[in-house]
Write a protein that holds these residues in place. Structure first.
Motif, PDB file in Angstrom:
ATOM      1  N   PHE A 179       4.527  12.021  -7.773  1.00  0.00           N
ATOM      2  CA  PHE A 179       3.864  12.746  -6.703  1.00  0.00           C
ATOM      3  C   PHE A 179       4.546  12.311  -5.412  1.00  0.00           C
ATOM      4  O   PHE A 179       4.877  11.140  -5.250  1.00  0.00           O
ATOM      5  CB  PHE A 179       2.376  12.381  -6.640  1.00  0.00           C
ATOM      6  N   VAL A 180       4.766  13.222  -4.485  1.00  0.00           N
ATOM      7  CA  VAL A 180       5.421  12.864  -3.222  1.00  0.00           C
ATOM      8  C   VAL A 180       4.535  11.894  -2.434  1.00  0.00           C
ATOM      9  O   VAL A 180       3.312  11.958  -2.499  1.00  0.00           O
ATOM     10  CB  VAL A 180       5.745  14.128  -2.385  1.00  0.00           C
ATOM     11  N   GLY A 181       5.177  10.987  -1.711  1.00  0.00           N
ATOM     12  CA  GLY A 181       4.430  10.028  -0.904  1.00  0.00           C
ATOM     13  C   GLY A 181       5.311   8.876  -0.504  1.00  0.00           C
ATOM     14  O   GLY A 181       6.535   8.980  -0.509  1.00  0.00           O
ATOM     15  N   GLY A 182       4.675   7.759  -0.161  1.00  0.00           N
ATOM     16  CA  GLY A 182       5.446   6.599   0.238  1.00  0.00           C
ATOM     17  C   GLY A 182       4.575   5.491   0.777  1.00  0.00           C
ATOM     18  O   GLY A 182       3.346   5.531   0.669  1.00  0.00           O
ATOM     19  N   LYS A 183       5.219   4.502   1.363  1.00  0.00           N
ATOM     20  CA  LYS A 183       4.536   3.304   1.846  1.00  0.00           C
ATOM     21  C   LYS A 183       3.756   3.580   3.129  1.00  0.00           C
ATOM     22  O   LYS A 183       4.223   4.320   3.992  1.00  0.00           O
ATOM     23  CB  LYS A 183       5.543   2.190   2.088  1.00  0.00           C
ATOM     24  N   VAL A 184       2.605   2.931   3.234  1.00  0.00           N
ATOM     25  CA  VAL A 184       1.804   2.986   4.452  1.00  0.00           C
ATOM     26  C   VAL A 184       2.375   1.960   5.425  1.00  0.00           C
ATOM     27  O   VAL A 184       2.532   0.791   5.089  1.00  0.00           O
ATOM     28  CB  VAL A 184       0.316   2.684   4.156  1.00  0.00           C
ATOM     29  N   GLU A 185       2.718   2.415   6.638  1.00  0.00           N
ATOM     30  CA  GLU A 185       3.259   1.519   7.651  1.00  0.00           C
ATOM     31  C   GLU A 185       2.136   0.892   8.462  1.00  0.00           C
ATOM     32  O   GLU A 185       1.016   1.415   8.508  1.00  0.00           O
ATOM     33  CB  GLU A 185       4.221   2.284   8.565  1.00  0.00           C
ATOM     34  N   SER A 186       2.432  -0.213   9.104  1.00  0.00           N
ATOM     35  CA  SER A 186       1.463  -0.935   9.919  1.00  0.00           C
ATOM     36  C   SER A 186       0.838  -0.004  10.957  1.00  0.00           C
ATOM     37  O   SER A 186       1.546   0.727  11.644  1.00  0.00           O
ATOM     38  CB  SER A 186       2.149  -2.109  10.616  1.00  0.00           C
ATOM     39  N   GLY A 187      -0.496  -0.023  11.033  1.00  0.00           N
ATOM     40  CA  GLY A 187      -1.214   0.796  12.002  1.00  0.00           C
ATOM     41  C   GLY A 187      -1.533   2.206  11.535  1.00  0.00           C
ATOM     42  O   GLY A 187      -2.187   2.952  12.261  1.00  0.00           O
ATOM     43  N   GLU A 188      -1.071   2.591  10.353  1.00  0.00           N
ATOM     44  CA  GLU A 188      -1.338   3.931   9.824  1.00  0.00           C
ATOM     45  C   GLU A 188      -2.517   3.910   8.857  1.00  0.00           C
ATOM     46  O   GLU A 188      -2.696   2.946   8.121  1.00  0.00           O
ATOM     47  CB  GLU A 188      -0.144   4.449   9.008  1.00  0.00           C
ATOM     48  N   GLU A 221       0.854  -1.190   0.000  1.00  0.00           N
ATOM     49  CA  GLU A 221       0.000   0.000   0.000  1.00  0.00           C
ATOM     50  C   GLU A 221       0.891   1.242   0.000  1.00  0.00           C
ATOM     51  O   GLU A 221       1.760   1.396   0.866  1.00  0.00           O
ATOM     52  CB  GLU A 221      -0.911   0.023   1.229  1.00  0.00           C
ATOM     53  N   VAL A 222       0.643   2.116  -0.975  1.00  0.00           N
ATOM     54  CA  VAL A 222       1.424   3.337  -1.126  1.00  0.00           C
ATOM     55  C   VAL A 222       0.453   4.503  -1.296  1.00  0.00           C
ATOM     56  O   VAL A 222      -0.614   4.348  -1.893  1.00  0.00           O
ATOM     57  CB  VAL A 222       2.371   3.234  -2.358  1.00  0.00           C
ATOM     58  N   VAL A 223       0.842   5.661  -0.755  1.00  0.00           N
ATOM     59  CA  VAL A 223       0.025   6.865  -0.878  1.00  0.00           C
ATOM     60  C   VAL A 223       0.840   7.972  -1.515  1.00  0.00           C
ATOM     61  O   VAL A 223       2.072   7.987  -1.427  1.00  0.00           O
ATOM     62  CB  VAL A 223      -0.509   7.328   0.500  1.00  0.00           C
ATOM     63  N   ALA A 224       0.147   8.887  -2.166  1.00  0.00           N
ATOM     64  CA  ALA A 224       0.801  10.033  -2.796  1.00  0.00           C
ATOM     65  C   ALA A 224      -0.099  11.247  -2.663  1.00  0.00           C
ATOM     66  O   ALA A 224      -1.311  11.120  -2.471  1.00  0.00           O
ATOM     67  CB  ALA A 224       1.085   9.734  -4.270  1.00  0.00           C
ATOM     68  N   ALA A 225       0.515  12.428  -2.773  1.00  0.00           N
ATOM     69  CA  ALA A 225      -0.211  13.677  -2.586  1.00  0.00           C
ATOM     70  C   ALA A 225      -0.257  14.502  -3.863  1.00  0.00           C
ATOM     71  O   ALA A 225       0.773  14.752  -4.482  1.00  0.00           O
ATOM     72  CB  ALA A 225       0.438  14.504  -1.476  1.00  0.00           C
ATOM     73  N   LEU A 226      -1.459  14.913  -4.221  1.00  0.00           N
ATOM     74  CA  LEU A 226      -1.651  15.901  -5.278  1.00  0.00           C
ATOM     75  C   LEU A 226      -1.735  17.243  -4.552  1.00  0.00           C
ATOM     76  O   LEU A 226      -2.808  17.702  -4.179  1.00  0.00           O
ATOM     77  CB  LEU A 226      -2.933  15.598  -6.061  1.00  0.00           C
ATOM     78  N   ALA A 245      -0.071   8.264   6.857  1.00  0.00           N
ATOM     79  CA  ALA A 245       1.168   7.931   6.154  1.00  0.00           C
ATOM     80  C   ALA A 245       1.606   9.095   5.266  1.00  0.00           C
ATOM     81  O   ALA A 245       2.796   9.425   5.210  1.00  0.00           O
ATOM     82  CB  ALA A 245       0.979   6.672   5.316  1.00  0.00           C
ATOM     83  N   LEU A 246       0.662   9.715   4.600  1.00  0.00           N
ATOM     84  CA  LEU A 246       0.981  10.824   3.700  1.00  0.00           C
ATOM     85  C   LEU A 246       1.531  12.016   4.479  1.00  0.00           C
ATOM     86  O   LEU A 246       2.519  12.641   4.065  1.00  0.00           O
ATOM     87  CB  LEU A 246      -0.266  11.214   2.912  1.00  0.00           C
ATOM     88  N   ILE A 247       0.931  12.322   5.606  1.00  0.00           N
ATOM     89  CA  ILE A 247       1.423  13.422   6.447  1.00  0.00           C
ATOM     90  C   ILE A 247       2.848  13.120   6.913  1.00  0.00           C
ATOM     91  O   ILE A 247       3.736  13.974   6.839  1.00  0.00           O
ATOM     92  CB  ILE A 247       0.460  13.664   7.630  1.00  0.00           C
ATOM     93  N   ARG A 248       3.095  11.893   7.363  1.00  0.00           N
ATOM     94  CA  ARG A 248       4.434  11.495   7.820  1.00  0.00           C
ATOM     95  C   ARG A 248       5.451  11.580   6.680  1.00  0.00           C
ATOM     96  O   ARG A 248       6.537  12.151   6.832  1.00  0.00           O
ATOM     97  CB  ARG A 248       4.400  10.069   8.385  1.00  0.00           C
ATOM     98  N   GLU A 249       5.106  11.016   5.530  1.00  0.00           N
ATOM     99  CA  GLU A 249       6.037  11.009   4.388  1.00  0.00           C
ATOM    100  C   GLU A 249       6.387  12.428   3.939  1.00  0.00           C
ATOM    101  O   GLU A 249       7.536  12.708   3.610  1.00  0.00           O
ATOM    102  CB  GLU A 249       5.440  10.213   3.217  1.00  0.00           C
TER     103      GLU A 249
END
Length: 127
Positions: free
Chosen positions: A32-41, A3-8, A46-50
């Protein structure tokens, strides 16, 4: 599948894209900036952290805009693109080699990671 997230991240009619470092997988491609969703997020967490880690900014995350599943040679990702705005800070190059604010019309001038390119095609159809 990862699972990966990215921001527009929007600023008026422009949005932020980042260029991957040369030494990483898909090096020098735009994304687009983003990254992997970690366990429990959640995806939004995850997007805010990345974005804090990669750009030194705090995001205001909105609804999911589009999603795609893409099989790269080394990994299969389920990528969700969220709308976002910068709540605090100015983007810094903490991980990427470049960043640009572009319009949807200018996106064709950049070589994107395949999953991001697929999401851009969806955004163009909706425009």
């Amino acid at each position: 599948m990862v699972e990966v997230v990215a921001a527009l991240i929007r600023d008026g009619s422009r949005f932020l894209i980042c260029r991957r470092p040369a030494h990483k997988a898909r090096g020098l491609l735009w994304e687009f900036v983003g990254g992997k969703v970690e366990s429990g997020e959640t995806g939004q967490q995850a997007l805010i952290r990345e974005c804090r880690e990669e750009l030194g900014i705090t995001l205001r995350v909105e609804e999911a805009v589009t999603e795609v599943t893409h099989a790269y040679p080394d990994i299969t990702v389920h990528l969700t693109l969220y709308g976002a705005t910068i709540a605090e800070g100015t983007p810094q190059l903490l991980e990427h080699s470049e960043l640009r604010w572009i319009t949807l019309a200018e996106a064709g001038e950049y070589e994107f990671c395949p999953a991001d390119a697929q999401m851009l095609r969806t955004l163009r159809k909706r425009a």
